[in-house]
Design an enzyme around this catalytic site. Structure first.
Site, PDB file in Angstrom:
ATOM      1  N   ARG A  45       0.836  -1.207   0.000  1.00 26.84           N
ATOM      2  CA  ARG A  45       0.000   0.000   0.000  1.00 26.84           C
ATOM      3  C   ARG A  45       0.872   1.260   0.000  1.00 26.84           C
ATOM      4  NH1 ARG A  45      -2.265   1.515   4.478  1.00 26.84           N
ATOM      5  NH2 ARG A  45      -2.923  -0.555   5.153  1.00 26.84           N
ATOM      6  N   TYR A  97     -13.365  17.676 -16.336  1.00 25.44           N
ATOM      7  CA  TYR A  97     -13.817  16.306 -16.602  1.00 25.44           C
ATOM      8  C   TYR A  97     -14.971  15.952 -15.652  1.00 25.44           C
ATOM      9  CZ  TYR A  97     -13.221  11.446 -17.965  1.00 25.44           C
ATOM     10  OH  TYR A  97     -13.408  10.200 -18.475  1.00 25.44           O
ATOM     11  N   ASP A 169      -4.815  19.069 -14.922  1.00 25.96           N
ATOM     12  CA  ASP A 169      -5.112  17.726 -15.411  1.00 25.96           C
ATOM     13  C   ASP A 169      -4.628  17.685 -16.858  1.00 25.96           C
ATOM     14  OD1 ASP A 169      -6.274  15.427 -16.514  1.00 25.96           O
ATOM     15  OD2 ASP A 169      -7.987  15.503 -15.151  1.00 25.96           O
ATOM     16  N   LYS A 194      -5.414   6.483 -20.025  1.00 28.85           N
ATOM     17  CA  LYS A 194      -5.651   6.960 -21.390  1.00 28.85           C
ATOM     18  C   LYS A 194      -4.386   6.804 -22.246  1.00 28.85           C
ATOM     19  CE  LYS A 194      -9.549   7.913 -19.431  1.00 28.85           C
ATOM     20  NZ  LYS A 194      -9.863   9.209 -18.857  1.00 28.85           N
TER      21      LYS A 194
HETATM   22  C1  LIG Z   1     -10.357   9.631 -17.650  1.00 26.52           C
HETATM   23  C2  LIG Z   1     -10.036  10.948 -17.059  1.00 26.52           C
HETATM   24  C3  LIG Z   1      -9.976  11.109 -15.676  1.00 26.52           C
HETATM   25  C4  LIG Z   1     -10.275   9.979 -14.721  1.00 26.52           C
HETATM   26  O1  LIG Z   1      -9.340   8.948 -14.856  1.00 26.52           O
HETATM   27  P1  LIG Z   1      -9.675   7.407 -14.504  1.00 26.52           P
HETATM   28  O2  LIG Z   1      -8.383   6.738 -14.776  1.00 26.52           O
HETATM   29  O3  LIG Z   1     -10.789   6.977 -15.397  1.00 26.52           O
HETATM   30  O4  LIG Z   1     -10.076   7.372 -13.072  1.00 26.52           O
HETATM   31  C5  LIG Z   1      -9.650  12.360 -15.181  1.00 26.52           C
HETATM   32  N1  LIG Z   1      -9.424  13.397 -15.998  1.00 26.52           N
HETATM   33  C6  LIG Z   1      -9.470  13.289 -17.342  1.00 26.52           C
HETATM   34  C7  LIG Z   1      -9.229  14.482 -18.192  1.00 26.52           C
HETATM   35  C8  LIG Z   1      -9.784  12.053 -17.926  1.00 26.52           C
HETATM   36  O5  LIG Z   1      -9.847  11.940 -19.246  1.00 26.52           O
END
Ligand SMILES: *Cc1c(COP(=O)(O)O)cnc(C)c1O
Length: 380
Positions: A45, A97, A169, A194
């Site tokens: 963890r 998001y 982000d 992603k």
């Molecule tokens: C997908 C995404 C998230 C969340 O990520 P997860 O891995 O699905 O929890 C946050 N911000 C953006 C811009 C995203 O595309």
């Protein structure tokens, strides 16, 4: 000489391979470690060799001192927000998001965290930083799904002397296209689910920073809140990132071309692609982003039913949420991600029934072009 991006994503500092000579790092599916080991591990963890390998590659690509990995992008967001306290104000870009918005409004609001939402493409938003004195500024650029581009350097020039941390982000751009920390941000946050992993087969998140205090806070949240990833997912993402520059190159070339193809169609109201000259923040986009990315958003002059039928008609674009994988995906916000959002809020966000977001993959451009052409005949 500093190694280039292709070299950095392929090689890692330590593989923890022992005396085996293995070229690829092993997976360490262990919950605990013998006390007093040389690696300083004690319990997964709070750390694992697979986390550490991925931390190193991510920090190298971002060109920063520290990266901390989490179970998902949402876990990374939770880790950052958990460092705030009751009564603190987070000044947010209004187009964040959806999951980030839901976390702020439906979870952290219950703990007394306040949010204020502004359009950071407007200069008035910069004045709000002075008047509202937030504990944190939360940005995303390009935004989802409209690909608004925010001048990160301009925002950070105001927040830095005030000592206000800025979170960016960076999921849509990735560190290969845009480096928020170099533009003055405190934290660069990514959903590694992603582009970084790129194969739509694992979830992950990461927070990068040059600030040692924030690094300690992220390590603490990973352990204290149980936001750690699995060693196997880290291993997959470490494998996936090795081809990130190659994948992105093909995806971005495809996306730029498809954006132009779509813009020429009579039934297209507008196309959003950061490096096209008709993008509303084109100047900022070309200064801040080394390339236009691989997401294209289009508004069709069509009803919800017609747009949905067009999406379904495509052969190589799968209608699905998420983005950034090698396979092309298409998202129709009106019937998918924003289906539950009220008409009023959708109108405010600029999401109409004919809006479609393409996550362009690595397929052959000619196949994607032909596929779009045949589907567009539905709108003739
Ligand atoms: C997908 C995404 C998230 C969340 O990520 P997860 O891995 O699905 O929890 C946050 N911000 C953006 C811009 C995203 O595309």
């Amino acid at each position: 000489m500093q190694a280039g991006n292709n070299t950095r994503v392929i090689h890692h500092g330590d593989s923890f391979a022992g005396d085996t000579g293995t070229v690829m790092p092993p997976i360490f599916p262990t919950s605990t470690f013998a006390h007093g080991n040389a690696g300083g591990f004690d319990y997964t963890r709070s750390g694992n060799p697979n986390f550490r390998i991925l931390d190193g590659v991510l920090a190298s690509v971002e060109g920063c001192a520290h990266a901390t990995v989490f179970a998902s992008g949402v876990s990374a967001i939770t880790a950052v927000v958990s460092q705030l306290k009751q009564g603190d104000l987070v000044l947010c870009e209004e187009n964040l998001y959806g999951c980030t918005v839901r976390l702020f409004e439906q979870v952290f609001a219950k703990f007394g965290l306040r949010t204020q939402w502004v359009d950071f493409t407007q200069t008035e938003a910069l004045e709000v930083i002075h008047t509202s004195q937030p504990a944190m500024v939360w940005l995303e650029s390009p935004t989802n799904p409209l690909l608004k581009v925010i001048d990160l350097e301009a925002v950070c020039a105001i927040t830095q002397p005030l000592g206000i941390p800025v979170v960016v982000d960076n999921t849509f751009a990735t560190a290969l296209v845009q480096r928020p920390l170099d533009l003055g941000a405190t934290l660069s946050l990514t959903s590694t689910t992603k582009y970084i992993n790129g194969h739509s087969d694992a979830l992950g998140g990461a927070v990068c920073t040059n600030d040692p205090e924030w690094h300690q806070k992220m390590v603490f949240s990973q352990k204290a809140l149980g936001l750690q990833p699995s060693p196997f997912d880290c291993w997959l993402i470490t494998r996936g990132i090795k081809t990130l520059p190659l994948r992105l190159k093909q995806q971005m070339a495809n996306a730029a071309d498809l954006a132009d193809q779509l813009a020429r169609h009579a039934k297209v109201n507008w196309v959003r692609y950061p490096h096209r000259s008709d993008h509303p923040q084109h100047q900022v986009a070309t200064r801040q982003m080394r390339a236009g990315g691989a997401i294209v958003t289009v508004s069709f002059n069509a009803s919800q039913e017609q747009t949905y039928a067009l999406c379904k008609q495509l052969r190589w674009f799968t209608m699905a949420e998420s983005l950034g994988g090698i396979e092309s995906l298409i998202c129709h916000p009106a019937t998918m991600t924003h289906a539950a959002v009220s008409a009023e809020v959708k109108a405010k966000l600029g999401i109409d029934d004919g809006l479609v977001r393409f996550s362009v993959g690595c397929e052959d451009l000619a196949d994607l072009q032909a596929d779009l052409d045949q589907a567009l005949e539905l709108l003739a």
